[in-house]
Design a protein around this motif. Sequence first.
Motif, PDB file in Angstrom:
ATOM      1  N   TYR A 257       0.820  -1.218   0.000  1.00  0.00           N
ATOM      2  CA  TYR A 257       0.000   0.000   0.000  1.00  0.00           C
ATOM      3  C   TYR A 257       0.857   1.272   0.000  1.00  0.00           C
ATOM      4  CZ  TYR A 257      -3.364   3.475   1.742  1.00  0.00           C
ATOM      5  OH  TYR A 257      -4.141   4.590   1.900  1.00  0.00           O
ATOM      6  N   ILE A 258       1.896   1.291   0.849  1.00  0.00           N
ATOM      7  CA  ILE A 258       2.666   2.532   1.006  1.00  0.00           C
ATOM      8  C   ILE A 258       3.528   2.869  -0.205  1.00  0.00           C
ATOM      9  CG2 ILE A 258       2.721   2.389   3.514  1.00  0.00           C
ATOM     10  CD1 ILE A 258       5.589   1.313   3.253  1.00  0.00           C
ATOM     11  N   GLN A 259       3.675   1.946  -1.130  1.00  0.00           N
ATOM     12  CA  GLN A 259       4.448   2.263  -2.328  1.00  0.00           C
ATOM     13  C   GLN A 259       3.737   3.286  -3.214  1.00  0.00           C
ATOM     14  OE1 GLN A 259       6.490  -1.161  -4.316  1.00  0.00           O
ATOM     15  NE2 GLN A 259       5.381  -2.378  -2.813  1.00  0.00           N
ATOM     16  N   HIS A 260       2.408   3.379  -3.077  1.00  0.00           N
ATOM     17  CA  HIS A 260       1.639   4.271  -3.944  1.00  0.00           C
ATOM     18  C   HIS A 260       0.687   5.196  -3.184  1.00  0.00           C
ATOM     19  CE1 HIS A 260       3.112   1.682  -7.156  1.00  0.00           C
ATOM     20  NE2 HIS A 260       2.621   0.643  -6.517  1.00  0.00           N
ATOM     21  N   HIS A 261       0.617   5.062  -1.860  1.00  0.00           N
ATOM     22  CA  HIS A 261      -0.339   5.846  -1.093  1.00  0.00           C
ATOM     23  C   HIS A 261       0.315   6.453   0.155  1.00  0.00           C
ATOM     24  CE1 HIS A 261      -2.719   2.807  -3.287  1.00  0.00           C
ATOM     25  NE2 HIS A 261      -3.643   3.749  -3.378  1.00  0.00           N
ATOM     26  N   ARG A 262      -0.283   7.533   0.619  1.00  0.00           N
ATOM     27  CA  ARG A 262       0.152   8.127   1.874  1.00  0.00           C
ATOM     28  C   ARG A 262      -0.597   7.477   3.044  1.00  0.00           C
ATOM     29  NH1 ARG A 262       0.901  14.676   1.030  1.00  0.00           N
ATOM     30  NH2 ARG A 262       2.389  14.574  -0.693  1.00  0.00           N
ATOM     31  N   PHE A 263      -0.323   7.981   4.258  1.00  0.00           N
ATOM     32  CA  PHE A 263      -0.936   7.424   5.456  1.00  0.00           C
ATOM     33  C   PHE A 263      -2.204   8.173   5.868  1.00  0.00           C
ATOM     34  CE2 PHE A 263       3.516   6.144   5.801  1.00  0.00           C
ATOM     35  CZ  PHE A 263       3.399   4.814   6.162  1.00  0.00           C
ATOM     36  N   THR A 264      -2.727   9.031   4.987  1.00  0.00           N
ATOM     37  CA  THR A 264      -3.847   9.911   5.325  1.00  0.00           C
ATOM     38  C   THR A 264      -5.067   9.147   5.835  1.00  0.00           C
ATOM     39  OG1 THR A 264      -3.083  11.429   3.599  1.00  0.00           O
ATOM     40  CG2 THR A 264      -5.300  11.785   4.486  1.00  0.00           C
ATOM     41  N   TRP A 265      -5.415   8.032   5.184  1.00  0.00           N
ATOM     42  CA  TRP A 265      -6.608   7.290   5.593  1.00  0.00           C
ATOM     43  C   TRP A 265      -6.476   6.718   7.005  1.00  0.00           C
ATOM     44  CZ3 TRP A 265     -11.048   8.093   3.522  1.00  0.00           C
ATOM     45  CH2 TRP A 265     -11.140   8.462   2.178  1.00  0.00           C
ATOM     46  N   PHE A 266      -5.262   6.356   7.394  1.00  0.00           N
ATOM     47  CA  PHE A 266      -5.057   5.862   8.760  1.00  0.00           C
ATOM     48  C   PHE A 266      -5.289   6.983   9.773  1.00  0.00           C
ATOM     49  CE2 PHE A 266      -2.323   2.996   6.228  1.00  0.00           C
ATOM     50  CZ  PHE A 266      -2.904   1.793   6.581  1.00  0.00           C
ATOM     51  N   ALA A 267      -4.822   8.196   9.435  1.00  0.00           N
ATOM     52  CA  ALA A 267      -5.038   9.340  10.319  1.00  0.00           C
ATOM     53  C   ALA A 267      -6.530   9.651  10.452  1.00  0.00           C
ATOM     54  CB  ALA A 267      -4.276  10.554   9.788  1.00  0.00           C
ATOM     55  N   LEU A 268      -7.248   9.608   9.327  1.00  0.00           N
ATOM     56  CA  LEU A 268      -8.690   9.881   9.366  1.00  0.00           C
ATOM     57  C   LEU A 268      -9.431   8.823  10.188  1.00  0.00           C
ATOM     58  CD1 LEU A 268      -9.281  10.959   5.654  1.00  0.00           C
ATOM     59  CD2 LEU A 268      -9.198  12.435   7.674  1.00  0.00           C
ATOM     60  N   TYR A 269      -9.014   7.575  10.055  1.00  0.00           N
ATOM     61  CA  TYR A 269      -9.632   6.502  10.848  1.00  0.00           C
ATOM     62  C   TYR A 269      -9.397   6.736  12.338  1.00  0.00           C
ATOM     63  CZ  TYR A 269      -9.934   2.053  13.267  1.00  0.00           C
ATOM     64  OH  TYR A 269     -10.229   1.078  14.192  1.00  0.00           O
ATOM     65  N   ARG A 270      -8.166   7.078  12.722  1.00  0.00           N
ATOM     66  CA  ARG A 270      -7.842   7.334  14.122  1.00  0.00           C
ATOM     67  C   ARG A 270      -8.696   8.478  14.666  1.00  0.00           C
ATOM     68  NH1 ARG A 270      -2.359   6.032  16.052  1.00  0.00           N
ATOM     69  NH2 ARG A 270      -2.684   7.862  17.355  1.00  0.00           N
ATOM     70  N   PHE A 271      -8.813   9.544  13.875  1.00  0.00           N
ATOM     71  CA  PHE A 271      -9.582  10.704  14.322  1.00  0.00           C
ATOM     72  C   PHE A 271     -11.053  10.323  14.521  1.00  0.00           C
ATOM     73  CE2 PHE A 271     -11.938  14.634  13.960  1.00  0.00           C
ATOM     74  CZ  PHE A 271     -11.169  15.525  14.683  1.00  0.00           C
ATOM     75  N   ALA A 272     -11.614   9.589  13.568  1.00  0.00           N
ATOM     76  CA  ALA A 272     -13.025   9.192  13.657  1.00  0.00           C
ATOM     77  C   ALA A 272     -13.265   8.276  14.851  1.00  0.00           C
ATOM     78  CB  ALA A 272     -13.446   8.496  12.361  1.00  0.00           C
ATOM     79  N   LEU A 273     -12.377   7.311  15.073  1.00  0.00           N
ATOM     80  CA  LEU A 273     -12.541   6.389  16.200  1.00  0.00           C
ATOM     81  C   LEU A 273     -12.417   7.126  17.528  1.00  0.00           C
ATOM     82  CD1 LEU A 273     -12.856   3.551  17.351  1.00  0.00           C
ATOM     83  CD2 LEU A 273     -10.377   3.253  17.108  1.00  0.00           C
ATOM     84  N   GLY A 274     -11.415   7.987  17.648  1.00  0.00           N
ATOM     85  CA  GLY A 274     -11.236   8.742  18.886  1.00  0.00           C
ATOM     86  C   GLY A 274     -12.424   9.637  19.191  1.00  0.00           C
TER      87      GLY A 274
END
Length: 285
Positions: A257-274
């Motif tokens: 995944y990281i070869q073509h994408h940033r980590f933005t979706w993981f950050a958004l998931y963390r924010f939504a869960l928190g």
Amino acid sequence: MNDLFAALLLGIIEGITEFLPVSSTGHLLIAEHFLGRHYSALFNIAIQAGAILAVTLIYRRRLWGMLLAFAGHDAPASHDPLGVASSPAQSRDYAFKLLAAFAVTAMFGLLVKKLGWELPDTVRPIAWALILGALWMMVAEQLAARRAARDGERTSVSWTVALLVGLAQVVAGVFPGTSRSAATIFVALLAGTTSRAAATEFAFVVGIPTMFAATGYELLSLLRHGGVGQEDWAALGVAFIASAVVAFVAVKWLLHYIQHHRFTWFALYRFALGAALLLWLPLGS
């Protein structure tokens, strides 16, 4: 809920979250809260060991190449899981930096233990750590992208990167919800290893001796104090296998995944869960 099914669920959660930048400790504490049960220290050690085993298998060639180079033996070039070759000299240098990062983590980690630090048993501080960690990830990713655009993609790991990654592991251990992988990956990116793949690899590889050492330390402590006791070995075995299998798949997926994408979706998931946890949990939870 059936004990074996609950153990399977926790093993799956550990396998998914241990190396993804979302915080495994935070997710396990949240899961235990909603399951209404608290699992033994040995159970937590077992599922973490499963995840460590998975990533060790993924990086087995890289680790073997470093071990031979570190011992001074001639060895063919080793390859990381992304297919990048490393000469024996590069493997030896990488191994020394890996040991330096581990030494920093071990030294400060033992200091934290001596000071009597313990994990929180409520979910609210974890929710805040998830949110603050999400904001940190988004800001850090933007800063890292600017640095990469300015300096070009750098795959090398400097001594500064190694030492800061070691320190980041301690910070992540003190604040559940921070995520060890997120802290180490973004510290590496900001400190000069601008390649997401290279930063992620170092974060994962340095986690192997760190997590093995932490697991061994906790296990010896349990054995010394007779903490093994009446363990549900069937549930523990189910959780261990689930964690190992799921972690293997999760890490393989992330490396692609990281070869073509940033980590933005993981950050958004963390924010939504928190945010969801803060809205739905009682004030004292």
